[in-house]
Structure formats: C-alpha cells, structure tokens
Write an enzyme that holds these catalytic residues in place. Structure first.
Site, PDB file in Angstrom:
ATOM      1  CG  ASP A 168       0.257   9.170   0.815  1.00  0.00           C
ATOM      2  OD1 ASP A 168       0.147   7.983   1.164  1.00  0.00           O
ATOM      3  OD2 ASP A 168      -0.362  10.110   1.348  1.00  0.00           O
TER       4      ASP A 168
ATOM      5  CG  HIS B 166      -2.029  -1.011   1.085  1.00  0.00           C
ATOM      6  ND1 HIS B 166      -3.281  -0.677   0.657  1.00  0.00           N
ATOM      7  CD2 HIS B 166      -2.037  -2.357   1.274  1.00  0.00           C
ATOM      8  CE1 HIS B 166      -4.034  -1.775   0.615  1.00  0.00           C
ATOM      9  NE2 HIS B 166      -3.300  -2.807   0.975  1.00  0.00           N
TER      10      HIS B 166
HETATM   11  P1  ADQ Z   1      -2.987   5.938   4.729  1.00  0.00           P
HETATM   12  O1  ADQ Z   1      -1.603   6.410   4.940  1.00  0.00           O
HETATM   13  O2  ADQ Z   1      -3.807   5.742   5.952  1.00  0.00           O
HETATM   14  O3  ADQ Z   1      -3.043   4.587   3.884  1.00  0.00           O
HETATM   15  P2  ADQ Z   1      -4.879   7.444   2.855  1.00  0.00           P
HETATM   16  O4  ADQ Z   1      -4.898   6.709   1.575  1.00  0.00           O
HETATM   17  O5  ADQ Z   1      -4.822   8.918   2.706  1.00  0.00           O
HETATM   18  O6  ADQ Z   1      -3.667   7.080   3.777  1.00  0.00           O
HETATM   19  O7  ADQ Z   1      -6.183   7.129   3.714  1.00  0.00           O
HETATM   20  C1  ADQ Z   1      -6.764   5.885   3.793  1.00  0.00           C
HETATM   21  C2  ADQ Z   1      -8.181   6.030   4.361  1.00  0.00           C
HETATM   22  O8  ADQ Z   1      -8.158   6.585   5.667  1.00  0.00           O
HETATM   23  C3  ADQ Z   1      -9.073   6.943   3.508  1.00  0.00           C
HETATM   24  O9  ADQ Z   1     -10.308   6.340   3.286  1.00  0.00           O
HETATM   25  C4  ADQ Z   1      -9.209   8.198   4.361  1.00  0.00           C
HETATM   26  O10 ADQ Z   1     -10.453   8.849   4.215  1.00  0.00           O
HETATM   27  C5  ADQ Z   1      -9.052   7.682   5.763  1.00  0.00           C
HETATM   28  N1  ADQ Z   1      -8.504   8.771   6.599  1.00  0.00           N
HETATM   29  C6  ADQ Z   1      -7.402   9.503   6.367  1.00  0.00           C
HETATM   30  N2  ADQ Z   1      -7.271  10.459   7.300  1.00  0.00           N
HETATM   31  C7  ADQ Z   1      -8.339  10.341   8.104  1.00  0.00           C
HETATM   32  C8  ADQ Z   1      -8.792  11.068   9.246  1.00  0.00           C
HETATM   33  N3  ADQ Z   1      -8.149  12.162   9.683  1.00  0.00           N
HETATM   34  N4  ADQ Z   1      -9.932  10.660   9.852  1.00  0.00           N
HETATM   35  C9  ADQ Z   1     -10.618   9.593   9.378  1.00  0.00           C
HETATM   36  N5  ADQ Z   1     -10.250   8.892   8.302  1.00  0.00           N
HETATM   37  C10 ADQ Z   1      -9.123   9.254   7.670  1.00  0.00           C
HETATM   38  C11 ADQ Z   1      -2.108   3.724   3.211  1.00  0.00           C
HETATM   39  C12 ADQ Z   1      -1.073   4.403   2.304  1.00  0.00           C
HETATM   40  C13 ADQ Z   1      -1.776   5.258   1.246  1.00  0.00           C
HETATM   41  C14 ADQ Z   1      -2.772   4.415   0.451  1.00  0.00           C
HETATM   42  C15 ADQ Z   1      -3.688   3.642   1.400  1.00  0.00           C
HETATM   43  C16 ADQ Z   1      -4.569   2.655   0.619  1.00  0.00           C
HETATM   44  O11 ADQ Z   1      -0.194   5.185   3.086  1.00  0.00           O
HETATM   45  O12 ADQ Z   1      -0.824   5.822   0.368  1.00  0.00           O
HETATM   46  O13 ADQ Z   1      -3.563   5.266  -0.362  1.00  0.00           O
HETATM   47  O14 ADQ Z   1      -2.936   2.895   2.339  1.00  0.00           O
HETATM   48  O15 ADQ Z   1      -3.800   1.778  -0.155  1.00  0.00           O
END
Ligand code: ADQ
Length: 443
Positions: free
Chosen positions: A352, A158
């Site tokens: 990211d 991821h």
């Molecule tokens: P994350 O680093 O957690 O995930 P991201 O893809 O931005 O990053 O978010 C994943 C989920 O978490 C999204 O559905 C988002 O809405 C939710 N989320 C983020 N911030 C939040 C908050 N403040 N409150 C509630 N929910 C929140 C990892 C990788 C990413 C990749 C994902 C999926 O780091 O690059 O996109 O996995 O593969």
C-alpha cells in the site's frame, strides 16, 4: 499567491448541500485549497456523454473552480479500466502475475493524457502552479511541455513505486520514465518508493527531483468526527450488538492489494490456535466493491464470500459468528465511529502506498483506553507508525499471532503504543503534506 491547479483522474465536484462528506483527495487537499485561488481539473466520472467534446464543464464552489470533461466509452475502457487499472495498478503494487498489457490500451492511455493536456493548456495562466496526482497521469507534464506550457508542474504518486527490475518488465516502460522526468518535482509516499523511482530513472539515464512526502490526516478533525460518531445511533447499534465482545475491524476498498483473503485466514488461525478468543471476538470487515468491471475484482469478491461462509460455518454458534462482512458503501462518519469502537484495527495490505485507514484508526481512539493497530509491514504507514504491531501480511499465522498479541495487551502498553503513533500523526498532517510538497515545488 499563484493560483494552484490540481489535476487528478476523478474530480470531487461538490454536489449541492445533500452531498455526503467528502473523502480521499478532497480531504487531504483541504488546507492547500483554502484561502487561495484554485482550479481542479480532470475527468467528470461520466462516460459516453459529449464524446471528444473538449469544452470543459465549469462549476465554481467555495473558492475553487472545478473543470471537468467526460470520457468516451472507448477512452474509459483503454485508459482507465485497461492501462491504469489492468496494467499500472498491479505493476506498481508488485503484482507481476496480475499485469495485463495491451499496446492499444497504452496508446489509449497516452491519447487521454494528450487530450487532458490540450484542454488544460487552454485554462492555464502563465504563473499557475500545477500539481498532478497519481498514476493515471504519468505522461501529463510531457504532453503539456509539448504544447509549450512552461509552468511549474509537480507530481505526487499515491501508490508505491516498485524496484527498477520489476518496473523494467513493463513494455515501453522507458517511455513512462522519460515522461516522469518532465515533472519539476516527483513526490512519493516513502523513502523506499523514492529510492525505487530514482533507481529506475538512473537505469534509463534520466535524472529528476524525487522526494518523499508521506500523506497524512487532519487527525484532530478525525478524532472529533469519531467522538461525535461514537454517540450516533449507528455506532451504538454496533456496540450493543457486540455484547461485550472485542471488535476487530478492517476498512478497505475491495481490492486485491489490501490482502483480505489472508486477513480472513488470519482470523481463522486465531480461532484455531488461540481458541480462548472463540465467542469473545467479532471481526467486522467493511469493503465496498470497487472496479467491478475487472475479472480479478469479481473473483476476489467470490473468494471472500466463500471464505467468510466457510469460516463462519465452522466456528459460529447459534448466537455468535466470528466474521461480519459488508460490501455496501458506508458513510465516513459511521466508519469513524466504528474505528473508535475497534479494540483492534486490522490493516494488512500486501502492498500500500500509505494506507490512511491505519492513521484514521489511531486518530479515532479514546486516549484513556486506546485500541491496538495490527499493521502490514508493507504499507507505507508502517514506516511512521512504530507503535503498531507489524506483521507480514503474506502469513495468516503471523496475522493471527499479531491479533492475539493485540487482544491480550494490557492498558499501559496500549496507551504507550498509541502515544508513539499519535506523535507522527501530529508532525505529518494533511496540511503539512501539501505545504511541504508545494514549498518544495516552488523552491
Ligand atoms: P486507497 O487505496 O483508496 O488510496 P486508503 O489510504 O486506505 O486507500 O484510503 C483512502 C481513504 O478512503 C481513507 O480516508 C479511507 O477512510 C477511505 N476508505 C477506505 N475504505 C473505505 C470504505 N470501505 N468505505 C469508505 N471509505 C473508505 C490510495 C493509496 C493509499 C494512500 C491513499 C492516499 O492506495 O495507499 O494512502 O491513496 O494517498
């Protein structure tokens, strides 16, 4: 159809009716888990209970069997906090300066992977298809193979994979590459990540199937959620509090990969260099604390508290402050409503894997009057979202310029850019992501 076995560090075990809407992997895998028999295996999220107990807790819900084991305190410290979050996370996000390496942590990481493999091997049927997720579990397939497991095993990363020369700095990194080569398929977020991993494997004389499968959303589902949420008391309260000002919105986990200090500084530069926006914009950053047990994360929070305080102190007026900063957890539905309200989505990670918030911002917009996305060129999503304003997240001035362009953009261009972005949301949905990966794994 063969049973699908998902393996991830944390398992989103449903917690009865009162549970909040699921997020993360559970949402992305919804399509893959529907209409087939499935098992989801991993850590329960519990520490200390049942130390070394290899009998998993089982729960069956909505056609999925959830099997979890607890970690001991030492396992959690070495495998999770230590090697996964303290070594691999910064390394994979190109942050050599933050990497800590301790051999006992690497050994603890391997021991937990061995234990996962032992427990999982006892649950597998011969024709199960196994799909392993993320960097906590690099060695799992190798450990399963040592136990004689012959099933198809795929892996999806991821987060980003750095260039070979950077990965080479990891002590015993060769061993991890040999482990990765035991998977039948290695899925990456982008072409760039795939090339990096292929380069690292080749450099070590290894070969494996590496392909890009950019993760997506159920964009229609998220758009509906956002539409409903826009009418909720929560979102209306935010809308009223803005008093007609444009909302700039950031939504992240509180993590140093997300580039938050530069984003705050970008906001400061916006007010200094484009003072016409003063009093006409509000920047809301939602970032719940994560991994608070690591020093770097605690330091980041202090840094942001200080920056928000200083910038507000310098620029606020009695009835307005430029930055609103929330470190509490916020419900997914509320976030969807806020994203719809946001005139500018501010997504500026230093690095990211994908960044689903960027895609969620696009999905949440009102097609008749869409907001603009300001997006780091180092998020995996930048490869797909050509309608966003791409910025270098290391430069607060460039962020400020991007924000100014977004804030002054006319309706026609906003609509055109939004259409550009939605096209890719349709072709690369969550369902397509899992179907594409599983089809390739089965091929
Ligand atoms: P994350 O680093 O957690 O995930 P991201 O893809 O931005 O990053 O978010 C994943 C989920 O978490 C999204 O559905 C988002 O809405 C939710 N989320 C983020 N911030 C939040 C908050 N403040 N409150 C509630 N929910 C929140 C990892 C990788 C990413 C990749 C994902 C999926 O780091 O690059 O996109 O996995 O593969």
């Amino acid at each position: 159809m063969a049973r699908l076995v998902i393996v991830s560090n944390r398992v989103p075990v449903p917690k009865g009716r009162a549970a909040s809407q699921p997020g993360g992997l559970a949402v992305a895998l919804k399509d893959a888990l529907q209409g087939r028999s499935a098992l989801w295996f991993g850590w329960s999220g519990q520490i200390g209970k049942g130390d070394g107990n290899d009998t998993p807790s089982i729960l069956d819900a909505a056609g999925v069997r959830y099997a979890t084991i607890d970690l001991s305190d030492a396992e959690h410290r070495l495998y999770y906090t230590g090697f996964s979050n303290g070594t691999l996370w910064p390394l994979l996000h190109y942050r050599m300066g933050l990497v800590e390496f301790r051999r006992e942590e690497e050994e603890g990481y391997r021991a937990v992977n061995d234990r996962f493999a032992r427990v999982l091997a006892g649950l597998l049927a011969p024709d199960d298809v196994v799909w392993v997720h993320d960097f906590h579990l690099f060695p799992l397939a190798a450990a399963l193979r040592r136990l004689g497991v012959r099933n198809r095993i795929g892996f999806f990363l991821h987060v980003p994979f750095p260039p070979a020369a950077l990965f080479a700095a990891l002590p015993r990194g060769d061993g991890l590459l040999r482990d990765l080569a035991c998977y039948d398929l290695l899925g990456m977020q982008t072409e760039e990540d795939s090339q990096n991993l292929r380069g690292a494997l080749e450099g070590s004389g290894l070969a494996a199937r590496v392909e890009a499968f950019p993760i997506g959303l159920d964009a229609e589902g998220f758009a509906k959620l956002a539409q409903r949420a826009a009418r909720s008391a929560d979102t209306r309260r935010l809308a009223e509090s803005l008093n007609g000002r444009a909302l700039l919105l950031g939504v992240d986990r509180l993590d140093y990969s997300k580039g938050l200090p530069n984003r705050f500084l970008g906001m400061e530069r916006l007010l200094r260099r484009f003072p016409g926006h003063s009093r006409h914009v509000t920047f809301l950053q939602v970032a719940p604390v994560s991994r608070g047990e690591l020093t770097q994360y605690r330091a980041l929070r202090r840094q942001l508290d200080e920056l928000a305080g200083r910038i507000n102190g310098q620029h606020a007026d009695v009835d307005w402050a430029p930055i609103r900063w929330i470190t509490r957890a916020t419900a997914r539905a509320s976030l969807a409503g806020y994203l719809r309200l946001a005139r500018v989505g501010v997504v500026t990670p230093l690095r990211d894997g994908m960044n689903l918030v960027a895609k969620e911002h696009v999905a949440a917009q009102d097609p008749a009057d869409p907001g603009v996305l300001v997006l780091s060129r180092f998020a995996g999503a930048a490869a797909e979202l050509g309608g966003a304003i791409h910025v270098n997240p290391h430069d607060p001035d460039e962020i400020a310029e991007g924000l100014n362009t977004a804030l002054t953009m006319g309706l026609e261009e906003r609509v055109a850019r939004w259409h550009d972005n939605t096209a890719c949301l349709k072709t690369n949905s969550a369902a397509q992501w899992s179907r594409g990966f599983l089809a390739a794994l089965n091929a």
